[in-house]
Design a protein around this motif. Sequence first.
Motif, PDB file in Angstrom:
ATOM      1  N   GLN A  71       0.830  -1.198   0.000  1.00  0.00           N
ATOM      2  CA  GLN A  71       0.000   0.000   0.000  1.00  0.00           C
ATOM      3  C   GLN A  71       0.865   1.249   0.000  1.00  0.00           C
ATOM      4  O   GLN A  71       1.959   1.268   0.545  1.00  0.00           O
ATOM      5  CB  GLN A  71      -0.892   0.017   1.237  1.00  0.00           C
ATOM      6  N   ARG A  72       0.361   2.317  -0.623  1.00  0.00           N
ATOM      7  CA  ARG A  72       1.018   3.626  -0.612  1.00  0.00           C
ATOM      8  C   ARG A  72      -0.048   4.659  -0.308  1.00  0.00           C
ATOM      9  O   ARG A  72      -1.081   4.702  -0.970  1.00  0.00           O
ATOM     10  CB  ARG A  72       1.658   3.928  -1.959  1.00  0.00           C
ATOM     11  N   PHE A  73       0.207   5.470   0.708  1.00  0.00           N
ATOM     12  CA  PHE A  73      -0.769   6.469   1.128  1.00  0.00           C
ATOM     13  C   PHE A  73      -0.289   7.855   0.730  1.00  0.00           C
ATOM     14  O   PHE A  73       0.913   8.093   0.611  1.00  0.00           O
ATOM     15  CB  PHE A  73      -0.978   6.399   2.647  1.00  0.00           C
ATOM     16  N   LEU A  74      -1.233   8.781   0.535  1.00  0.00           N
ATOM     17  CA  LEU A  74      -0.882  10.161   0.219  1.00  0.00           C
ATOM     18  C   LEU A  74      -0.162  10.786   1.404  1.00  0.00           C
ATOM     19  O   LEU A  74      -0.471  10.500   2.555  1.00  0.00           O
ATOM     20  CB  LEU A  74      -2.133  10.966  -0.117  1.00  0.00           C
ATOM     21  N   ALA A  75       0.786  11.655   1.095  1.00  0.00           N
ATOM     22  CA  ALA A  75       1.578  12.312   2.133  1.00  0.00           C
ATOM     23  C   ALA A  75       1.657  13.804   1.818  1.00  0.00           C
ATOM     24  O   ALA A  75       1.423  14.220   0.679  1.00  0.00           O
ATOM     25  CB  ALA A  75       2.983  11.715   2.166  1.00  0.00           C
ATOM     26  N   PRO A  76       1.965  14.627   2.812  1.00  0.00           N
ATOM     27  CA  PRO A  76       2.118  16.059   2.557  1.00  0.00           C
ATOM     28  C   PRO A  76       3.118  16.291   1.423  1.00  0.00           C
ATOM     29  O   PRO A  76       4.169  15.655   1.370  1.00  0.00           O
ATOM     30  CB  PRO A  76       2.656  16.606   3.881  1.00  0.00           C
ATOM     31  N   GLY A  77       2.736  17.162   0.500  1.00  0.00           N
ATOM     32  CA  GLY A  77       3.585  17.469  -0.647  1.00  0.00           C
ATOM     33  C   GLY A  77       3.210  16.682  -1.893  1.00  0.00           C
ATOM     34  O   GLY A  77       3.618  17.034  -3.000  1.00  0.00           O
ATOM     35  N   ASP A  78       2.430  15.608  -1.735  1.00  0.00           N
ATOM     36  CA  ASP A  78       1.980  14.850  -2.902  1.00  0.00           C
ATOM     37  C   ASP A  78       0.984  15.680  -3.700  1.00  0.00           C
ATOM     38  O   ASP A  78       0.256  16.499  -3.154  1.00  0.00           O
ATOM     39  CB  ASP A  78       1.299  13.549  -2.480  1.00  0.00           C
ATOM     40  N   VAL A  79       0.964  15.461  -5.005  1.00  0.00           N
ATOM     41  CA  VAL A  79       0.014  16.141  -5.887  1.00  0.00           C
ATOM     42  C   VAL A  79      -0.743  15.067  -6.655  1.00  0.00           C
ATOM     43  O   VAL A  79      -0.143  14.169  -7.243  1.00  0.00           O
ATOM     44  CB  VAL A  79       0.732  17.087  -6.874  1.00  0.00           C
ATOM     45  N   LEU A  80      -2.068  15.136  -6.631  1.00  0.00           N
ATOM     46  CA  LEU A  80      -2.923  14.210  -7.364  1.00  0.00           C
ATOM     47  C   LEU A  80      -3.428  14.950  -8.593  1.00  0.00           C
ATOM     48  O   LEU A  80      -4.045  16.009  -8.480  1.00  0.00           O
ATOM     49  CB  LEU A  80      -4.090  13.770  -6.484  1.00  0.00           C
ATOM     50  N   GLU A  81      -3.140  14.410  -9.767  1.00  0.00           N
ATOM     51  CA  GLU A  81      -3.590  15.028 -11.013  1.00  0.00           C
ATOM     52  C   GLU A  81      -4.586  14.092 -11.681  1.00  0.00           C
ATOM     53  O   GLU A  81      -4.314  12.917 -11.865  1.00  0.00           O
ATOM     54  CB  GLU A  81      -2.414  15.269 -11.953  1.00  0.00           C
ATOM     55  N   SER A  82      -5.752  14.630 -12.017  1.00  0.00           N
ATOM     56  CA  SER A  82      -6.794  13.862 -12.693  1.00  0.00           C
ATOM     57  C   SER A  82      -7.193  14.618 -13.949  1.00  0.00           C
ATOM     58  O   SER A  82      -7.182  15.845 -13.964  1.00  0.00           O
ATOM     59  CB  SER A  82      -8.026  13.707 -11.794  1.00  0.00           C
ATOM     60  N   TRP A  83      -7.555  13.899 -14.984  1.00  0.00           N
ATOM     61  CA  TRP A  83      -7.995  14.573 -16.189  1.00  0.00           C
ATOM     62  C   TRP A  83      -8.960  13.685 -16.965  1.00  0.00           C
ATOM     63  O   TRP A  83      -8.944  12.469 -16.849  1.00  0.00           O
ATOM     64  CB  TRP A  83      -6.823  14.976 -17.072  1.00  0.00           C
ATOM     65  N   ILE A  84      -9.817  14.360 -17.721  1.00  0.00           N
ATOM     66  CA  ILE A  84     -10.732  13.694 -18.638  1.00  0.00           C
ATOM     67  C   ILE A  84     -10.519  14.354 -19.991  1.00  0.00           C
ATOM     68  O   ILE A  84     -10.676  15.578 -20.122  1.00  0.00           O
ATOM     69  CB  ILE A  84     -12.208  13.834 -18.196  1.00  0.00           C
ATOM     70  N   GLU A  85     -10.150  13.547 -20.962  1.00  0.00           N
ATOM     71  CA  GLU A  85      -9.867  14.069 -22.295  1.00  0.00           C
ATOM     72  C   GLU A  85     -11.085  14.817 -22.835  1.00  0.00           C
ATOM     73  O   GLU A  85     -12.214  14.331 -22.758  1.00  0.00           O
ATOM     74  CB  GLU A  85      -9.508  12.916 -23.237  1.00  0.00           C
ATOM     75  N   SER A 105      -3.199  19.437  -4.287  1.00  0.00           N
ATOM     76  CA  SER A 105      -1.972  19.314  -3.487  1.00  0.00           C
ATOM     77  C   SER A 105      -2.363  18.987  -2.058  1.00  0.00           C
ATOM     78  O   SER A 105      -3.322  19.539  -1.523  1.00  0.00           O
ATOM     79  CB  SER A 105      -1.184  20.624  -3.513  1.00  0.00           C
ATOM     80  N   PHE A 106      -1.600  18.109  -1.419  1.00  0.00           N
ATOM     81  CA  PHE A 106      -1.915  17.672  -0.062  1.00  0.00           C
ATOM     82  C   PHE A 106      -0.953  18.295   0.934  1.00  0.00           C
ATOM     83  O   PHE A 106       0.239  18.410   0.664  1.00  0.00           O
ATOM     84  CB  PHE A 106      -1.867  16.143   0.024  1.00  0.00           C
ATOM     85  N   VAL A 107      -1.495  18.713   2.078  1.00  0.00           N
ATOM     86  CA  VAL A 107      -0.708  19.315   3.154  1.00  0.00           C
ATOM     87  C   VAL A 107      -0.989  18.555   4.441  1.00  0.00           C
ATOM     88  O   VAL A 107      -1.997  17.861   4.563  1.00  0.00           O
ATOM     89  CB  VAL A 107      -1.046  20.813   3.346  1.00  0.00           C
TER      90      VAL A 107
END
Length: 54
Positions: free
Chosen positions: A6-20, A28-30
């Motif tokens: 497992q890998r969990f989100l941590a401060p400084g991580d950025v989640l990018e989502s897109w729909i063409e 951005s997570f803090v």
Amino acid sequence: MGRSPQRFLAPGDVLESWIEGVGEMRQSFVAAERPVVGDYANVRRTGRTSEAQS
């Protein structure tokens, strides 16, 4: 279902989502503030600790 290991989100991580054809979104997570003991009800109501409101 999910990652192994497992890998969990941590401060400084950025989640990018897109729909063409629609667009993209970045989140951005803090690190969260630690609430003062006994201040849980205030955090639920306002999203902030009493110290952060001062």
